[in-house]
Design a protein around this motif. Structure first.
Motif, PDB file in Angstrom:
ATOM      1  N   VAL A 273       0.859  -1.181   0.000  1.00 21.23           N
ATOM      2  CA  VAL A 273       0.000   0.000   0.000  1.00 21.23           C
ATOM      3  C   VAL A 273       0.900   1.237   0.000  1.00 21.23           C
ATOM      4  CG1 VAL A 273      -1.824   1.243   1.226  1.00 21.23           C
ATOM      5  CG2 VAL A 273      -1.788  -1.263   1.232  1.00 21.23           C
ATOM      6  N   VAL A 274       0.622   2.133  -0.933  1.00 19.22           N
ATOM      7  CA  VAL A 274       1.454   3.318  -1.136  1.00 19.22           C
ATOM      8  C   VAL A 274       0.704   4.546  -0.611  1.00 19.22           C
ATOM      9  CG1 VAL A 274       2.623   4.744  -2.858  1.00 19.22           C
ATOM     10  CG2 VAL A 274       2.499   2.257  -3.169  1.00 19.22           C
ATOM     11  N   TYR A 275       1.406   5.383   0.138  1.00 23.81           N
ATOM     12  CA  TYR A 275       0.776   6.547   0.763  1.00 23.81           C
ATOM     13  C   TYR A 275       1.392   7.844   0.249  1.00 23.81           C
ATOM     14  CZ  TYR A 275      -0.867   3.075   4.124  1.00 23.81           C
ATOM     15  OH  TYR A 275      -1.444   1.983   4.715  1.00 23.81           O
ATOM     16  N   PRO A 276       0.581   8.915   0.145  1.00 27.00           N
ATOM     17  CA  PRO A 276       1.148  10.215  -0.204  1.00 27.00           C
ATOM     18  C   PRO A 276       2.169  10.683   0.833  1.00 27.00           C
ATOM     19  CG  PRO A 276      -1.250  10.255  -0.428  1.00 27.00           C
ATOM     20  CD  PRO A 276      -0.903   8.964   0.248  1.00 27.00           C
ATOM     21  N   VAL A 277       3.230  11.330   0.344  1.00 28.16           N
ATOM     22  CA  VAL A 277       4.211  11.971   1.232  1.00 28.16           C
ATOM     23  C   VAL A 277       3.820  13.449   1.282  1.00 28.16           C
ATOM     24  CG1 VAL A 277       6.646  12.366   1.710  1.00 28.16           C
ATOM     25  CG2 VAL A 277       5.950  10.305   0.472  1.00 28.16           C
ATOM     26  N   ASN A 278       3.134  13.827   2.363  1.00 25.01           N
ATOM     27  CA  ASN A 278       2.515  15.153   2.446  1.00 25.01           C
ATOM     28  C   ASN A 278       3.465  16.251   2.874  1.00 25.01           C
ATOM     29  OD1 ASN A 278      -0.081  13.959   1.962  1.00 25.01           O
ATOM     30  ND2 ASN A 278      -0.136  13.339   4.113  1.00 25.01           N
ATOM     31  N   ALA A 279       4.530  15.892   3.597  1.00 22.00           N
ATOM     32  CA  ALA A 279       5.334  16.920   4.254  1.00 22.00           C
ATOM     33  C   ALA A 279       6.809  16.565   4.228  1.00 22.00           C
ATOM     34  CB  ALA A 279       4.872  17.070   5.707  1.00 22.00           C
ATOM     35  N   LEU A 280       7.628  17.601   4.029  1.00 19.32           N
ATOM     36  CA  LEU A 280       9.085  17.489   4.090  1.00 19.32           C
ATOM     37  C   LEU A 280       9.625  18.643   4.936  1.00 19.32           C
ATOM     38  CD1 LEU A 280       9.833  16.940   0.280  1.00 19.32           C
ATOM     39  CD2 LEU A 280       9.878  15.168   2.051  1.00 19.32           C
ATOM     40  N   ALA A 281      10.756  18.428   5.593  1.00 19.60           N
ATOM     41  CA  ALA A 281      11.426  19.499   6.332  1.00 19.60           C
ATOM     42  C   ALA A 281      12.902  19.164   6.453  1.00 19.60           C
ATOM     43  CB  ALA A 281      10.814  19.671   7.724  1.00 19.60           C
ATOM     44  N   PHE A 282      13.756  20.112   6.063  1.00 19.88           N
ATOM     45  CA  PHE A 282      15.207  19.911   6.174  1.00 19.88           C
ATOM     46  C   PHE A 282      15.707  20.339   7.544  1.00 19.88           C
ATOM     47  CE2 PHE A 282      15.305  19.550   1.568  1.00 19.88           C
ATOM     48  CZ  PHE A 282      16.338  18.649   1.374  1.00 19.88           C
ATOM     49  N   HIS A 283      16.651  19.558   8.072  1.00 17.23           N
ATOM     50  CA  HIS A 283      17.318  19.938   9.316  1.00 17.23           C
ATOM     51  C   HIS A 283      18.285  21.075   9.005  1.00 17.23           C
ATOM     52  CE1 HIS A 283      19.822  19.733  12.906  1.00 17.23           C
ATOM     53  NE2 HIS A 283      18.815  19.083  13.478  1.00 17.23           N
ATOM     54  N   PRO A 284      18.186  22.200   9.729  1.00 13.38           N
ATOM     55  CA  PRO A 284      18.975  23.378   9.344  1.00 13.38           C
ATOM     56  C   PRO A 284      20.467  23.243   9.597  1.00 13.38           C
ATOM     57  CG  PRO A 284      17.786  23.777  11.392  1.00 13.38           C
ATOM     58  CD  PRO A 284      17.301  22.462  10.870  1.00 13.38           C
ATOM     59  N   VAL A 285      20.863  22.304  10.447  1.00 16.41           N
ATOM     60  CA  VAL A 285      22.284  22.146  10.777  1.00 16.41           C
ATOM     61  C   VAL A 285      22.909  21.019   9.960  1.00 16.41           C
ATOM     62  CG1 VAL A 285      23.952  21.662  12.620  1.00 16.41           C
ATOM     63  CG2 VAL A 285      21.876  23.007  13.111  1.00 16.41           C
ATOM     64  N   TYR A 286      22.277  19.876   9.932  1.00 17.23           N
ATOM     65  CA  TYR A 286      22.895  18.692   9.330  1.00 17.23           C
ATOM     66  C   TYR A 286      22.490  18.462   7.874  1.00 17.23           C
ATOM     67  CZ  TYR A 286      24.111  17.592  14.128  1.00 17.23           C
ATOM     68  OH  TYR A 286      24.607  17.646  15.399  1.00 17.23           O
ATOM     69  N   GLY A 287      21.445  19.137   7.398  1.00 16.37           N
ATOM     70  CA  GLY A 287      21.029  18.953   6.009  1.00 16.37           C
ATOM     71  C   GLY A 287      20.317  17.652   5.740  1.00 16.37           C
ATOM     72  N   THR A 288      20.077  16.850   6.778  1.00 10.14           N
ATOM     73  CA  THR A 288      19.206  15.682   6.636  1.00 10.14           C
ATOM     74  C   THR A 288      17.765  16.185   6.580  1.00 10.14           C
ATOM     75  OG1 THR A 288      19.231  15.479   9.039  1.00 10.14           O
ATOM     76  CG2 THR A 288      20.802  14.135   7.810  1.00 10.14           C
ATOM     77  N   PHE A 289      16.815  15.302   6.305  1.00 11.50           N
ATOM     78  CA  PHE A 289      15.448  15.820   6.212  1.00 11.50           C
ATOM     79  C   PHE A 289      14.438  14.806   6.734  1.00 11.50           C
ATOM     80  CE2 PHE A 289      16.254  13.729   2.179  1.00 11.50           C
ATOM     81  CZ  PHE A 289      15.053  13.089   1.868  1.00 11.50           C
ATOM     82  N   ALA A 290      13.307  15.366   7.155  1.00  8.02           N
ATOM     83  CA  ALA A 290      12.193  14.559   7.646  1.00  8.02           C
ATOM     84  C   ALA A 290      11.132  14.479   6.567  1.00  8.02           C
ATOM     85  CB  ALA A 290      11.607  15.199   8.902  1.00  8.02           C
ATOM     86  N   SER A 291      10.457  13.330   6.512  1.00  5.30           N
ATOM     87  CA  SER A 291       9.296  13.185   5.632  1.00  5.30           C
ATOM     88  C   SER A 291       8.127  12.652   6.462  1.00  5.30           C
ATOM     89  CB  SER A 291       9.591  12.228   4.469  1.00  5.30           C
ATOM     90  OG  SER A 291       9.782  10.901   4.946  1.00  5.30           O
ATOM     91  N   GLY A 292       6.934  13.121   6.116  1.00  6.78           N
ATOM     92  CA  GLY A 292       5.723  12.673   6.806  1.00  6.78           C
ATOM     93  C   GLY A 292       4.670  12.270   5.801  1.00  6.78           C
ATOM     94  N   GLY A 293       3.994  11.148   6.054  1.00 12.20           N
ATOM     95  CA  GLY A 293       3.062  10.630   5.062  1.00 12.20           C
ATOM     96  C   GLY A 293       1.678  10.363   5.606  1.00 12.20           C
ATOM     97  N   SER A 294       0.800   9.961   4.687  1.00  6.94           N
ATOM     98  CA  SER A 294      -0.553   9.572   5.056  1.00  6.94           C
ATOM     99  C   SER A 294      -0.595   8.211   5.743  1.00  6.94           C
ATOM    100  CB  SER A 294      -1.460   9.570   3.818  1.00  6.94           C
ATOM    101  OG  SER A 294      -1.658  10.889   3.358  1.00  6.94           O
TER     102      SER A 294
END
Length: 330
Positions: free
Chosen positions: A237-258
């Motif tokens: 089952v595939v879900y939309p990825v609704n949200a992204l946010a980059f970490h301001p120090v390390y440049g890694t990022f968060a993703s949030g989905g349905s």
């Protein structure tokens, strides 16, 4: 080891219908703005877990951002208006209108201008210091779905997988026009803190990293990957990825989905660093504080499936340990 149970709390007095955006102050990690379909913009002091300002508007609000300081904000939404908000007095100043709902607003400290993107297929530039606040209108090929701004680069993600990148120092023409490598409708776009490019996500459980530099070496770094997918009864089952946010120090990022999940990714090394326990409902928006020590998570049904029973809207603030977001060299 930190105890995860003590590093996250739920914000008191959350919005009551469809959270559309959460965003921290660019300078103060205590201050968090939230906009929602309940027609409010809310300002929280997260350290005190207290709602400090709430302003109700004429219609559902689709986006909000801070302005030149922590007392000023902007918002836009279904009422088609672009509005400045004084967070001290709760007074509003209508700057002008789009022809359709305003989907995105972004403020630039470089130009002291506000940029708004709308479903009317325009990008508009506003200067609230001028008697005529609307400075420019730029026609776009498609409706605006998401927008982000970092330094001088404004990235506009639209329908039909189209992306325009503007240099706001000379915004008369797009600096780049691109079509994302993702095959389905875009949900979110966020700029890399190092200024090299952006990440975008789609309804089809994928995230793509794209780079501005068009040299073969830089373009060889771009890629897309699958995320927010789960096996249910032997079916993926595939879900939309609704949200992204980059970490301001390390440049890694968060993703949030349905799928109600939040993951932290190391885009350079192409690996997931962390996945947190699932939230009560879909992830509608994510935001890191300016120092990267907090992550705001909006758990709020995004109506992917039309009307259905869902958990109450909630905002969680998670204290980030270094191990949650720092790239792993090994």
């Amino acid at each position: 080891m930190h105890d995860p149970a003590t590093t996250q709390f739920e914000i008191a007095d959350p919005p009551t219908d469809g959270i559309t955006n959460v965003t921290f102050s660019p300078t103060d990690s205590q201050l968090l703005l939230a906009s929602s379909w309940d027609s409010t913009v809310r300002l929280y002091n997260v350290d005190e877990n207290k709602l400090t300002t709430q302003v109700k508007h004429a219609g559902p609000i689709l986006d909000t951002c801070f302005g030149k300081d922590n007392n000023s904000a902007y918002h836009g939404g279904v009422a088609k208006q672009v509005t400045k908000l004084d967070l001290e007095t709760s007074s509003e100043q209508n700057l002008g209108k789009h022809d359709e709902p305003v989907r995105c607003v972004r403020w630039s400290s470089e130009t002291n201008n506000l940029y708004s993107g709308s479903w009317d297929k325009t990008l508009r530039v506003w200067d609230d210091r001028s008697p005529e606040a609307l400075q420019q209108t730029h026609n776009l090929p498609q409706k605006v779905f998401s927008m982000d701004l970092c330094d001088n680069k404004l990235v506009v993600a639209m329908a039909s997988r189209q992306i325009h990148v503007y240099d706001i120092r000379n915004i008369n023409e797009p600096w780049q026009t691109r079509e994302t490598t993702l095959r389905y409708m875009l949900k979110s776009v966020r700029c890399m803190p190092n200024g090299e490019g952006y990440a975008c996500s789609s309804i089809e459980g994928r995230v793509a990293l794209e780079f501005y530099d068009m040299s073969p070496e830089a373009q060889a770094k771009k890629y897309a990957f699958k995320s927010h997918r789960h096996m249910i009864n032997d079916t993926e089952v595939v879900y939309p990825v609704n949200a992204l946010a980059f970490h301001p120090v390390y440049g890694t990022f968060a993703s949030g989905g349905s799928d109600c999940a939040v993951s932290i990714w190391d885009g350079v090394n192409r690996k997931r660093i962390r996945q947190f326990p699932r939230y009560p409902d879909e992830i509608a928006s994510l935001a890191f504080s300016h120092d990267g020590k907090k992550l705001a998570i909006a758990s709020s049904y995004t109506f992917d499936e039309g009307e259905r029973d869902h958990s109450p809207d909630a905002i969680f603030v998670k204290t980030m340990a270094e191990t949650d977001c720092k790239p792993r060299t090994a």
